[in-house]
Design a protein around this motif. Structure first.
Motif, PDB file in Angstrom:
ATOM      1  N   TRP A  95      -5.128   5.723   4.472  1.00 42.78           N
ATOM      2  CA  TRP A  95      -3.850   5.139   4.016  1.00 42.78           C
ATOM      3  C   TRP A  95      -2.647   5.758   4.730  1.00 42.78           C
ATOM      4  CZ3 TRP A  95      -0.854   8.983   2.185  1.00 42.78           C
ATOM      5  CH2 TRP A  95      -1.531  10.161   1.825  1.00 42.78           C
ATOM      6  N   ARG A  96      -2.822   6.913   5.418  1.00 41.13           N
ATOM      7  CA  ARG A  96      -1.717   7.594   6.094  1.00 41.13           C
ATOM      8  C   ARG A  96      -1.475   7.044   7.499  1.00 41.13           C
ATOM      9  NH1 ARG A  96      -0.871  13.048   8.719  1.00 41.13           N
ATOM     10  NH2 ARG A  96      -3.077  13.156   9.236  1.00 41.13           N
ATOM     11  N   MET A 120      -1.417   4.044  10.674  1.00 40.51           N
ATOM     12  CA  MET A 120      -0.526   2.916  10.950  1.00 40.51           C
ATOM     13  C   MET A 120      -0.863   1.735  10.044  1.00 40.51           C
ATOM     14  SD  MET A 120       1.826   2.751  13.364  1.00 40.51           S
ATOM     15  CE  MET A 120       2.831   1.952  12.145  1.00 40.51           C
ATOM     16  N   VAL A 121      -2.117   1.337  10.040  1.00 39.88           N
ATOM     17  CA  VAL A 121      -2.535   0.194   9.222  1.00 39.88           C
ATOM     18  C   VAL A 121      -2.464   0.561   7.743  1.00 39.88           C
ATOM     19  CG1 VAL A 121      -4.463  -1.332   8.649  1.00 39.88           C
ATOM     20  CG2 VAL A 121      -4.075  -0.678  11.024  1.00 39.88           C
ATOM     21  N   THR A 166      -9.388  12.462   5.296  1.00 38.56           N
ATOM     22  CA  THR A 166     -10.328  13.231   6.115  1.00 38.56           C
ATOM     23  C   THR A 166      -9.754  14.597   6.471  1.00 38.56           C
ATOM     24  OG1 THR A 166      -9.452  12.366   8.185  1.00 38.56           O
ATOM     25  CG2 THR A 166     -11.277  11.144   7.208  1.00 38.56           C
ATOM     26  N   SER A 167      -8.410  14.733   6.376  1.00 41.24           N
ATOM     27  CA  SER A 167      -7.784  15.961   6.887  1.00 41.24           C
ATOM     28  C   SER A 167      -7.081  16.792   5.825  1.00 41.24           C
ATOM     29  CB  SER A 167      -6.767  15.609   7.976  1.00 41.24           C
ATOM     30  OG  SER A 167      -5.767  14.789   7.432  1.00 41.24           O
ATOM     31  N   CYS A 205      -9.108   2.194   6.321  1.00 50.65           N
ATOM     32  CA  CYS A 205      -8.236   1.965   7.499  1.00 50.65           C
ATOM     33  C   CYS A 205      -8.306   3.206   8.370  1.00 50.65           C
ATOM     34  CB  CYS A 205      -6.790   1.738   7.076  1.00 50.65           C
ATOM     35  SG  CYS A 205      -6.578   0.440   5.890  1.00 50.65           S
ATOM     36  N   GLN A 206      -9.417   3.922   8.297  1.00 48.42           N
ATOM     37  CA  GLN A 206      -9.515   5.223   8.941  1.00 48.42           C
ATOM     38  C   GLN A 206      -9.914   5.122  10.407  1.00 48.42           C
ATOM     39  OE1 GLN A 206      -8.552   7.993   7.609  1.00 48.42           O
ATOM     40  NE2 GLN A 206      -9.047   9.173   9.415  1.00 48.42           N
ATOM     41  N   GLY A 207     -10.647   4.070  10.738  1.00 49.94           N
ATOM     42  CA  GLY A 207     -11.071   3.920  12.140  1.00 49.94           C
ATOM     43  C   GLY A 207     -12.580   3.814  12.263  1.00 49.94           C
ATOM     44  N   ALA A 261     -11.536  -1.499  10.732  1.00 45.37           N
ATOM     45  CA  ALA A 261     -12.122  -1.081  12.016  1.00 45.37           C
ATOM     46  C   ALA A 261     -13.196  -2.068  12.488  1.00 45.37           C
ATOM     47  CB  ALA A 261     -12.712   0.317  11.882  1.00 45.37           C
ATOM     48  N   ARG A 300     -17.921  -5.586  12.425  1.00 43.85           N
ATOM     49  CA  ARG A 300     -17.465  -6.986  12.498  1.00 43.85           C
ATOM     50  C   ARG A 300     -18.548  -7.983  12.882  1.00 43.85           C
ATOM     51  NH1 ARG A 300     -12.145  -5.645  15.739  1.00 43.85           N
ATOM     52  NH2 ARG A 300     -10.932  -4.776  14.028  1.00 43.85           N
ATOM     53  N   GLY A 309      -0.241  -0.936  17.929  1.00 43.60           N
ATOM     54  CA  GLY A 309      -1.598  -1.463  17.851  1.00 43.60           C
ATOM     55  C   GLY A 309      -2.628  -0.390  18.146  1.00 43.60           C
ATOM     56  N   GLY A 343      -2.150   2.821  17.177  1.00 43.52           N
ATOM     57  CA  GLY A 343      -2.128   3.815  16.110  1.00 43.52           C
ATOM     58  C   GLY A 343      -0.791   4.527  15.989  1.00 43.52           C
ATOM     59  N   ALA A 344      -0.698   5.334  14.922  1.00 45.49           N
ATOM     60  CA  ALA A 344       0.562   6.015  14.599  1.00 45.49           C
ATOM     61  C   ALA A 344       0.997   6.979  15.702  1.00 45.49           C
ATOM     62  CB  ALA A 344       0.399   6.764  13.276  1.00 45.49           C
ATOM     63  N   GLN A 345       0.035   7.714  16.242  1.00 49.90           N
ATOM     64  CA  GLN A 345       0.379   8.719  17.249  1.00 49.90           C
ATOM     65  C   GLN A 345       0.942   8.070  18.516  1.00 49.90           C
ATOM     66  OE1 GLN A 345       0.044  11.611  15.914  1.00 49.90           O
ATOM     67  NE2 GLN A 345      -2.037  12.336  15.850  1.00 49.90           N
ATOM     68  N   ALA A 354      -3.884  -6.960  10.521  1.00 45.88           N
ATOM     69  CA  ALA A 354      -4.563  -5.770   9.986  1.00 45.88           C
ATOM     70  C   ALA A 354      -4.511  -5.706   8.459  1.00 45.88           C
ATOM     71  CB  ALA A 354      -3.963  -4.503  10.593  1.00 45.88           C
TER      72      ALA A 354
HETATM   73  P1  NAP Z   1      -4.085   5.638  13.055  1.00 43.31           P
HETATM   74  O1  NAP Z   1      -2.644   5.307  12.868  1.00 43.31           O
HETATM   75  O2  NAP Z   1      -4.455   6.486  14.196  1.00 43.31           O
HETATM   76  O3  NAP Z   1      -4.602   6.283  11.684  1.00 43.31           O
HETATM   77  C1  NAP Z   1      -5.948   6.682  11.490  1.00 43.31           C
HETATM   78  C2  NAP Z   1      -5.981   8.044  10.802  1.00 43.31           C
HETATM   79  O4  NAP Z   1      -5.477   9.063  11.671  1.00 43.31           O
HETATM   80  C3  NAP Z   1      -5.099   8.208   9.588  1.00 43.31           C
HETATM   81  O5  NAP Z   1      -5.667   7.591   8.465  1.00 43.31           O
HETATM   82  C4  NAP Z   1      -5.012   9.713   9.444  1.00 43.31           C
HETATM   83  O6  NAP Z   1      -6.174  10.176   8.727  1.00 43.31           O
HETATM   84  C5  NAP Z   1      -5.120  10.196  10.881  1.00 43.31           C
HETATM   85  N1  NAP Z   1      -3.873  10.759  11.443  1.00 43.31           N
HETATM   86  C6  NAP Z   1      -3.828  11.827  12.259  1.00 43.31           C
HETATM   87  N2  NAP Z   1      -2.575  12.093  12.617  1.00 43.31           N
HETATM   88  C7  NAP Z   1      -1.774  11.201  12.020  1.00 43.31           C
HETATM   89  C8  NAP Z   1      -0.365  10.980  12.014  1.00 43.31           C
HETATM   90  N3  NAP Z   1       0.486  11.750  12.705  1.00 43.31           N
HETATM   91  N4  NAP Z   1       0.127   9.961  11.282  1.00 43.31           N
HETATM   92  C9  NAP Z   1      -0.706   9.163  10.584  1.00 43.31           C
HETATM   93  N5  NAP Z   1      -2.046   9.331  10.565  1.00 43.31           N
HETATM   94  C10 NAP Z   1      -2.601  10.330  11.276  1.00 43.31           C
HETATM   95  O7  NAP Z   1      -4.953   4.314  13.214  1.00 43.31           O
HETATM   96  P2  NAP Z   1      -4.583   2.797  12.834  1.00 43.31           P
HETATM   97  O8  NAP Z   1      -3.805   2.180  13.923  1.00 43.31           O
HETATM   98  O9  NAP Z   1      -4.045   2.738  11.452  1.00 43.31           O
HETATM   99  O10 NAP Z   1      -6.036   2.113  12.916  1.00 43.31           O
HETATM  100  C11 NAP Z   1      -7.019   2.297  11.915  1.00 43.31           C
HETATM  101  C12 NAP Z   1      -8.160   1.304  12.191  1.00 43.31           C
HETATM  102  O11 NAP Z   1      -7.650  -0.031  12.101  1.00 43.31           O
HETATM  103  C13 NAP Z   1      -8.736   1.431  13.608  1.00 43.31           C
HETATM  104  O12 NAP Z   1     -10.104   1.195  13.564  1.00 43.31           O
HETATM  105  C14 NAP Z   1      -8.041   0.345  14.377  1.00 43.31           C
HETATM  106  O13 NAP Z   1      -8.816  -0.126  15.466  1.00 43.31           O
HETATM  107  C15 NAP Z   1      -7.916  -0.729  13.304  1.00 43.31           C
HETATM  108  N6  NAP Z   1      -6.824  -1.669  13.524  1.00 43.31           N
HETATM  109  C16 NAP Z   1      -5.598  -1.187  13.910  1.00 43.31           C
HETATM  110  C17 NAP Z   1      -4.561  -2.093  14.091  1.00 43.31           C
HETATM  111  C18 NAP Z   1      -3.180  -1.634  14.504  1.00 43.31           C
HETATM  112  O14 NAP Z   1      -2.333  -2.515  14.767  1.00 43.31           O
HETATM  113  N7  NAP Z   1      -2.883  -0.352  14.565  1.00 43.31           N
HETATM  114  C19 NAP Z   1      -4.769  -3.459  13.850  1.00 43.31           C
HETATM  115  C20 NAP Z   1      -6.033  -3.889  13.439  1.00 43.31           C
HETATM  116  C21 NAP Z   1      -7.049  -2.986  13.274  1.00 43.31           C
HETATM  117  P3  NAP Z   1      -6.136  11.343   7.634  1.00 43.31           P
HETATM  118  O15 NAP Z   1      -4.979  11.066   6.711  1.00 43.31           O
HETATM  119  O16 NAP Z   1      -7.431  11.265   6.974  1.00 43.31           O
HETATM  120  O17 NAP Z   1      -5.904  12.566   8.470  1.00 43.31           O
END
Ligand code: NAP
Length: 370
Positions: free
Chosen positions: A9-10, A12-13, A37-38, A72-74, A98, A102, A166, A168-170, A356
């Protein structure tokens, strides 16, 4: 009330999902349990009421105590946890953003404004894995799915312009940092209206090439540039992102008959949010533009057809205009010089919403409403 676990939940998605669930009052209908997870033990997100400390996302007892899990963790997390939970006999509903599940036989890719009958058939068949589609594919079908359903599409090419978020948050943070470095490289020259543009250009280009931009997450500078490869190299000329268009697209549609070819190149650009796509659609017959517009506009309530005019396009068919809304903007609709059965169009959608979070929360609603 159903106990629903939220993992990721933390990110991007996940943060957009929580924001949307708050806005739609979803949390009032469930007993949420937040995992990390962290940071297990830390405080969960603000949902307007107490939620208790975060559970450990690898605590299988706590996970299995939920009737519904939304991840939404990956993909790595899904690969590590989902098979173990199922092997241990957990029969709850798994909703996931993720990709790993699919294309599995037991899964359904969810995008209910486009494939509600496919989802209903999955429910009737006792399916329990509900997976959000690739963001670019989902947005393309939110825009043009009605043409497929009308049997009007022989093939489609889709060329994408995908936002940093798209990835991720980083990556979203990294793009902004890169933009800052780029500006900083020429800031003093920008203050002087008499400075030479080629000096500004040289400074910016040097900043992109000399390693002064942080590129830990993208690997390369994105600010001031673009990256024409997204996700893994499949070794056959395709990026993994490009492979998903045809495979996932046809699976979402669930149409009878042979798959419709859907193919193109995927490109990361320096947009913050919103994936944009330019499509060429080979129609099965020549179709007047007015009829195309009629079909598109009646697809679902979120379609916004933008007239193919300069002012309307620049005001309404951009990531700036669409970001943060559920709108699926479609414009630049015209025939190509190849003939009346060749259509081009451009679409913009917030990939964090329809691409998403939104299909996930709508699936949750469908499950808890049964
Ligand atoms: P993400 O932003 O990288 O977040 C995934 C996890 O990274 C978080 O839940 C968090 O886990 C951890 N994390 C580490 N550092 C962080 C920080 N500074 N800020 C926020 N979270 C941090 O990934 P996401 O883009 O949401 O994607 C999640 C899944 O959805 C992936 O499989 C992706 O392929 C899919 N997806 C993404 C999109 C998109 O537009 N981004 C669209 C469709 C599908 P903890 O809290 O457990 O540490």
């Amino acid at each position: 009330m159903r106990r629903v676990g939220l993992i990721g939940w933390r990110g991007m998605v996940g943060s957009v999902l929580v924001e949307r669930m708050r806005a739609e009052g979803d949390f009032a209908l469930i007993e949420p349990r937040f995992f990390s997870t962290s940071q297990p033990g830390a405080a969960g997100p603000d949902i307007g009421r107490a939620t208790g400390p975060l559970f450990d996302a690898e605590d299988f007892v706590a996970l299995a105590a939920c009737e519904i899990l939304i991840s939404c963790q990956g993909g790595d997390y899904t690969d590590a946890v989902h098979p173990k939970l199922r092997a241990a006999g957990w029969r709850g509903h798994w909703i996931d953003a993720a990709s790993p599940l699919r294309m599995k036989d037991d899964s359904v890719i969810i995008l209910d404004p486009v494939n509600r009958p496919v989802i209903e058939a999955g429910l009737a068949a006792g399916r329990r894995d509900w997976i959000g589609g690739n963001c670019t594919v989902s947005l393309m079908l939110m825009a043009f799915g009605s043409l497929f359903h009308a049997g009007l599409v022989e093939w489609v090419t889709t060329m994408s312009y995908q936002a940093a978020s798209g990835a991720g948050a980083q990556q979203m943070r990294e793009l902004l940092q890169q933009m800052g470095v780029l500006h900083g490289a020429a800031a003093d020259l920008l203050l002087d209206p008499a400075s030479a543009i080629l000096d500004i250009d040289r400074r910016a280009t040097a900043a992109m090439r000399d390693g002064s931009m942080s590129a830990e997450h993208f690997g390369y500078p994105l600010a001031g540039s673009l990256l024409p490869w997204i996700d893994r190299d499949l070794g056959n000329g395709y990026s993994r992102e490009e492979f998903k268009a045809g495979s996932e697209g046809n699976r979402i549609l669930g149409l009878p008959g042979p798959p419709v070819p859907i193919d193109g190149l995927c490109v990361r650009v320096g947009a913050m949010r919103c994936h944009s796509q330019a499509v060429t659609i080979k129609l099965t017959r020549a179709l007047p533009l007015a009829e195309v517009g009629e079909i598109l506009v009646h697809a679902h309530p979120w379609i916004r057809v933008v007239p193919n005019e300069r002012t309307a396009t620049l005001a309404r068919l951009t990531p700036t205009a669409v970001t943060g809304t559920l709108d699926i903007a479609v414009g630049r609709i015209r025939h190509l010089a190849m003939g009346g059965d060749y259509l081009t169009a451009f679409t913009v959608g917030d990939q964090l919403l329809w691409g998403a979070a939104e299909p996930l929360r709508r699936m949750l609603r469908l499950l808890i409403g049964r």
